[in-house]
Scaffold this motif. Sequence first.
Motif, mmCIF file in Angstrom:
data_model
loop_
_atom_site.group_PDB
_atom_site.id
_atom_site.type_symbol
_atom_site.label_atom_id
_atom_site.label_comp_id
_atom_site.label_asym_id
_atom_site.label_seq_id
_atom_site.Cartn_x
_atom_site.Cartn_y
_atom_site.Cartn_z
ATOM 1 N N HIS A 90 14.064 -56.813 2.671
ATOM 2 C CA HIS A 90 14.805 -57.666 3.545
ATOM 3 C C HIS A 90 15.941 -56.762 4.056
ATOM 4 O O HIS A 90 16.989 -56.631 3.417
ATOM 5 C CB HIS A 90 15.419 -58.967 3.172
ATOM 6 C CG HIS A 90 15.930 -59.928 4.030
ATOM 7 N ND1 HIS A 90 15.603 -61.087 4.412
ATOM 8 C CD2 HIS A 90 16.994 -59.542 4.971
ATOM 9 C CE1 HIS A 90 16.277 -61.603 5.176
ATOM 10 N NE2 HIS A 90 17.135 -60.703 5.486
ATOM 11 N N HIS A 92 17.833 -55.153 7.681
ATOM 12 C CA HIS A 92 18.183 -55.422 9.028
ATOM 13 C C HIS A 92 18.331 -53.732 9.603
ATOM 14 O O HIS A 92 19.538 -53.336 10.056
ATOM 15 C CB HIS A 92 19.187 -56.172 9.570
ATOM 16 C CG HIS A 92 18.911 -57.742 9.043
ATOM 17 N ND1 HIS A 92 18.397 -58.501 10.016
ATOM 18 C CD2 HIS A 92 19.113 -58.223 8.238
ATOM 19 C CE1 HIS A 92 18.201 -59.713 9.322
ATOM 20 N NE2 HIS A 92 18.790 -59.700 8.093
ATOM 21 N N LYS A 311 9.771 -64.660 11.505
ATOM 22 C CA LYS A 311 11.024 -65.031 10.904
ATOM 23 C C LYS A 311 11.652 -66.019 11.741
ATOM 24 O O LYS A 311 11.622 -66.196 12.951
ATOM 25 C CB LYS A 311 11.783 -63.918 10.880
ATOM 26 C CG LYS A 311 13.337 -64.097 10.570
ATOM 27 C CD LYS A 311 13.602 -63.890 9.144
ATOM 28 C CE LYS A 311 15.064 -64.549 8.663
ATOM 29 N NZ LYS A 311 15.876 -63.414 8.924
ATOM 30 N N HIS A 395 15.808 -65.119 1.035
ATOM 31 C CA HIS A 395 17.369 -65.318 0.461
ATOM 32 C C HIS A 395 17.260 -66.254 -0.792
ATOM 33 O O HIS A 395 17.490 -65.824 -1.868
ATOM 34 C CB HIS A 395 18.467 -65.703 1.290
ATOM 35 C CG HIS A 395 18.666 -64.828 2.767
ATOM 36 N ND1 HIS A 395 18.690 -63.525 2.501
ATOM 37 C CD2 HIS A 395 18.551 -65.015 3.803
ATOM 38 C CE1 HIS A 395 18.885 -63.066 3.670
ATOM 39 N NE2 HIS A 395 18.752 -63.945 4.384
HETATM 40 ZN ZN LIG Z 1 18.896 -60.861 6.599
#
Ligand SMILES: [Zn+2]
Length: 562
Positions: A90, A92, A311, A395
Amino acid sequence: MKNIIISLSTAMILITGSCDKKEVADLVILNGKVLTIDKVKPAAEAIAMKGEIIIAVGSTAEISGYVKEGITKVIDAGGRLVIPGFNDAHVHFGPLDPDYIELRYTTDPTVFTEKVRAQVEKSTPGQLIRGGHWEHEMFTDKKWPSKDLIDKVSPENPVLLSRADGHSVLVNSYVLKASGITKNTPDPFGGEIQKDPVTGEPTGIIKENAMDLIRTGEKNTERTADQEAERIWQGYLLALKDARELGVTSIQIPGSADFEAYEKLQNEGQLTSRIDIGEPLTGDTVILNKYLLRIKKYPKEGNWIRFGYLKAFIDGTIGSGTALMFEPFADNPATSGLAMMPYEDFERMVVAADKYGFQIGVHAIGDKGNNWTLNAYEKAMSVNGKRDSRHRDEHTQTLLLSDIPRFSKLGAIASMQPTHCISDKKFYEKRIGSERSKGAYAWKSLAESGANMAFGTDYPVEPLNPMEGLYASVTRKDRLGEEGEGWFPDEKISMEKAIEYYTLGAAYAQFMEERKGMIKQGYLADIVITDKDLLTIPENEIMKTRVDYTITGGKIVYTSGK
Ligand SMILES: [Zn+2]
């Protein structure tokens, strides 16, 4: 007769495997302490690679047989630890901005004033000033920052400074004015314009969906299209350099990114980490059909640039007080967080995308946000039938204890970022109390329940360095290394497990566990050699551990020179 043929051919394979006429490797690692993450053969000393692939794993004596002078490159690991390349599940990831104001680890908010002043001096009036990664819980007074910190040094420039989690932003009065945000602007659904309790004026803090209201009013910077393209290209190179220096050989980007840019990097021989890129979740069949075309171009069978998952966001964050909880926040009983959309809409999208066969990943932080996510996956399974969907809970921060066993039942993946735990633990109990914190970052309980887990960083919310995540996993202590056993120490896991979730676990989350994530014959040769033995060093050495070699696809893409 048939039996004889089978045993004969088996014998022949055995003979070829053990005779001296071995293949010649392009690259070998000898004298290592190899943690393979392969349950069948957990430890080894040496690895032979040819092209992109690991062709043998064994003792130094065995692997030496694959060396041919003048052809094979030899790395003498000298007893150092050798592990599979890190796979950040995960992150970005994207081009870095050389002008970005870095505010990570700031404890004194007046630093905002000084850094913005310095950047304004380098800029032209109207030019957008960007920065972030601040965390007000790290300030000495723990108070939200306000526009007063930056207004006086930026009268003619728009300023946007994001909170570390990206779910809130501090803007200056220039931006508030350009956006038409005043004391009379109502909060939009799923968002908040923070207002001064006395004057009612906006403080400059804008949260979640209210960020959609932001108009910067920036004046175009005087750069030609070519200059701009070059800046972005350099930004990608900078970002990839960071990744390979940290041993990150695989990157899974949540949501969308520029497929073509990575293709260009690959064509120019600059792509040193494998990339998965997704798209936003939708229930719109026209868009889902477009995604199908894209997945054909970047298929799951590929090894470098692949279509990832769809997502969505179901809620916000604990830090911003926007995570969706069943019960109100302990420190703000007026709210129990923000749903980014009504449950029914969310479920409809999940069921529609699941029917198309897509993998889905949902940002879920609060106990209710996670519960909704699992409910939607369960619904999709009951409507569309059970398949190997590997839907992801991104998460998995705060769980009802009763939701923990649902992951393995649903085949859902807990995609977690261990550093969030040690960054957030300082305000977690303040926000939601200690009872509900028992379900926070519950790695050990999830593992024991049989859940598949994948680790990552959520960079740039947290640093990209995997060593910080490993440290967090085994200590649950802050970065300074506080006294005691750590935060909810029962949820600590072993270093081996943490490395496994960061390699094989992350590969499983992207349907690649049969060719990536282990040091095993036939697997992609993505390998890291570290300067310290993570398995034996004391806690306080983990974050100081550096990568000495990064190998992606059988090529040495980084070496420290040691
Ligand atoms: Zn994130």
